[in-house]
Design a protein around this motif. Sequence first.
Motif, PDB file in Angstrom:
ATOM      1  N   LEU A  22      -5.109 -10.196   4.268  1.00 27.20           N
ATOM      2  CA  LEU A  22      -5.221 -11.439   3.717  1.00 27.20           C
ATOM      3  C   LEU A  22      -3.950 -12.232   3.297  1.00 27.20           C
ATOM      4  N   TYR A  23      -2.909 -11.265   3.420  1.00 22.62           N
ATOM      5  CA  TYR A  23      -1.560 -11.790   2.771  1.00 22.62           C
ATOM      6  C   TYR A  23      -0.391 -11.898   3.794  1.00 22.62           C
ATOM      7  N   VAL A  24      -0.774 -12.190   5.138  1.00 23.73           N
ATOM      8  CA  VAL A  24       0.351 -12.186   5.993  1.00 23.73           C
ATOM      9  C   VAL A  24       1.329 -13.190   5.751  1.00 23.73           C
ATOM     10  N   ASN A  25       2.526 -12.936   5.751  1.00 20.89           N
ATOM     11  CA  ASN A  25       3.517 -13.626   5.495  1.00 20.89           C
ATOM     12  C   ASN A  25       3.842 -13.922   4.033  1.00 20.89           C
ATOM     13  N   ASN A  26       3.414 -12.997   3.209  1.00 16.25           N
ATOM     14  CA  ASN A  26       3.418 -13.162   1.754  1.00 16.25           C
ATOM     15  C   ASN A  26       3.740 -11.858   1.251  1.00 16.25           C
ATOM     16  N   PRO A  27       4.370 -11.908   0.063  1.00 18.29           N
ATOM     17  CA  PRO A  27       4.810 -10.479  -0.506  1.00 18.29           C
ATOM     18  C   PRO A  27       3.589 -10.022  -1.170  1.00 18.29           C
ATOM     19  N   PRO A  39      11.521   7.671  12.124  1.00 26.51           N
ATOM     20  CA  PRO A  39      12.858   7.001  12.102  1.00 26.51           C
ATOM     21  C   PRO A  39      13.216   5.877  11.727  1.00 26.51           C
ATOM     22  N   ASN A  40      12.119   4.607  11.921  1.00 24.96           N
ATOM     23  CA  ASN A  40      12.224   3.400  11.498  1.00 24.96           C
ATOM     24  C   ASN A  40      11.256   2.798  10.474  1.00 24.96           C
ATOM     25  N   ASN A  41      10.471   3.841   9.933  1.00 28.15           N
ATOM     26  CA  ASN A  41       9.475   3.502   9.327  1.00 28.15           C
ATOM     27  C   ASN A  41       8.590   4.534   8.406  1.00 28.15           C
ATOM     28  N   VAL A  42       8.000   4.381   7.445  1.00 29.49           N
ATOM     29  CA  VAL A  42       7.002   5.464   6.744  1.00 29.49           C
ATOM     30  C   VAL A  42       5.620   5.012   6.890  1.00 29.49           C
ATOM     31  N   ILE A  43       4.744   5.948   7.148  1.00 30.49           N
ATOM     32  CA  ILE A  43       3.323   5.556   7.138  1.00 30.49           C
ATOM     33  C   ILE A  43       2.948   5.977   5.663  1.00 30.49           C
ATOM     34  N   ILE A  44       2.224   4.972   4.894  1.00 27.11           N
ATOM     35  CA  ILE A  44       1.648   5.203   3.578  1.00 27.11           C
ATOM     36  C   ILE A  44       0.073   5.017   3.419  1.00 27.11           C
ATOM     37  N   VAL A  54       5.244   0.949   6.690  1.00 33.40           N
ATOM     38  CA  VAL A  54       6.167   0.217   5.959  1.00 33.40           C
ATOM     39  C   VAL A  54       7.287   0.419   6.772  1.00 33.40           C
ATOM     40  N   ASN A  55       8.076  -0.906   6.841  1.00 26.44           N
ATOM     41  CA  ASN A  55       9.220  -0.924   7.861  1.00 26.44           C
ATOM     42  C   ASN A  55      10.261  -0.838   6.846  1.00 26.44           C
ATOM     43  N   THR A  56      11.160   0.115   7.075  1.00 25.33           N
ATOM     44  CA  THR A  56      12.540   0.158   6.035  1.00 25.33           C
ATOM     45  C   THR A  56      13.796   0.560   6.833  1.00 25.33           C
ATOM     46  N   ASN A  57      14.866   0.097   6.210  1.00 24.47           N
ATOM     47  CA  ASN A  57      16.053   0.563   6.948  1.00 24.47           C
ATOM     48  C   ASN A  57      16.248   2.099   6.331  1.00 24.47           C
ATOM     49  N   THR A  58      15.699   2.630   5.301  1.00 23.74           N
ATOM     50  CA  THR A  58      16.163   4.158   4.636  1.00 23.74           C
ATOM     51  C   THR A  58      15.031   4.824   4.813  1.00 23.74           C
ATOM     52  N   ASP A  77       1.374  -7.975  12.187  1.00 25.45           N
ATOM     53  CA  ASP A  77       0.877  -6.911  12.674  1.00 25.45           C
ATOM     54  C   ASP A  77       0.262  -5.903  11.595  1.00 25.45           C
ATOM     55  N   TYR A  78       0.212  -6.743  10.328  1.00 21.46           N
ATOM     56  CA  TYR A  78      -0.311  -5.902   8.942  1.00 21.46           C
ATOM     57  C   TYR A  78       0.674  -4.741   8.626  1.00 21.46           C
ATOM     58  N   SER A  79       1.583  -4.470   9.043  1.00 16.89           N
ATOM     59  CA  SER A  79       2.866  -3.747   8.464  1.00 16.89           C
ATOM     60  C   SER A  79       3.503  -4.312   7.304  1.00 16.89           C
ATOM     61  N   ILE A  80       4.243  -3.754   6.494  1.00 15.78           N
ATOM     62  CA  ILE A  80       4.906  -4.557   5.369  1.00 15.78           C
ATOM     63  C   ILE A  80       6.367  -3.984   5.653  1.00 15.78           C
ATOM     64  N   THR A  81       7.043  -4.996   5.551  1.00 13.43           N
ATOM     65  CA  THR A  81       8.604  -4.908   5.461  1.00 13.43           C
ATOM     66  C   THR A  81       9.243  -4.663   4.143  1.00 13.43           C
ATOM     67  N   GLU A  82       9.710  -3.466   3.838  1.00  9.70           N
ATOM     68  CA  GLU A  82      10.002  -3.317   2.256  1.00  9.70           C
ATOM     69  C   GLU A  82      11.324  -4.009   1.780  1.00  9.70           C
ATOM     70  N   ASN A  83      11.043  -4.634   0.605  1.00 13.46           N
ATOM     71  CA  ASN A  83      12.308  -4.997  -0.161  1.00 13.46           C
ATOM     72  C   ASN A  83      12.817  -4.227  -1.137  1.00 13.46           C
ATOM     73  N   PHE A  84      11.657  -3.583  -1.826  1.00 11.20           N
ATOM     74  CA  PHE A  84      11.938  -2.723  -3.086  1.00 11.20           C
ATOM     75  C   PHE A  84      10.849  -1.554  -2.946  1.00 11.20           C
ATOM     76  N   ALA A  85      11.393  -0.279  -3.552  1.00 14.60           N
ATOM     77  CA  ALA A  85      10.454   0.777  -3.562  1.00 14.60           C
ATOM     78  C   ALA A  85      10.804   1.614  -4.792  1.00 14.60           C
ATOM     79  N   THR A  86       9.659   2.086  -5.333  1.00 14.42           N
ATOM     80  CA  THR A  86       9.811   2.759  -6.703  1.00 14.42           C
ATOM     81  C   THR A  86       9.100   4.202  -6.497  1.00 14.42           C
TER      82      THR A  86
END
Length: 114
Positions: A22-27, A39-44, A54-58, A77-86
């Motif tokens: 429901l939130y494509v292109n939204n945070p 190597p380029n993502n994690v599965i949550i 979750v796509n992440t550089n780290t 594709d309903y994946s999430i590109t990470e901006n922050f993680a806690t």
Amino acid sequence: PKTNDRMDGASTPLVNAALVRLYVNNPVKLVGRVNKVNPNNVIIEASDGGKIQVNTNTPQRYSSIQIVEVIGKVNSDYSITENFATNFGDSFDLKNYDELVKLTQIHRKLFFPS
């Protein structure tokens, strides 16, 4: 949901795997259990048990995390590109959190006033 580029706690909707579409292109904020580190993502495993990429550089920093909150933007594709993680530790109650996610959808104006 309207497009919102803000990534602050006051305006970012809480989601589980069922709601991500429901939130494509939204945070969004996603809380779940780290299931697999690639190597380029994690599965949550989200609070409702569904899996989200979750796509992440780290991704390697997720290796020592059990439960995590990810704030990021939903892709087509309903994946999430990470901006922050806690790191939420290892004893966070995902079932209770999933009930909160559902309540925030039912009572959006109460939780996310515009």
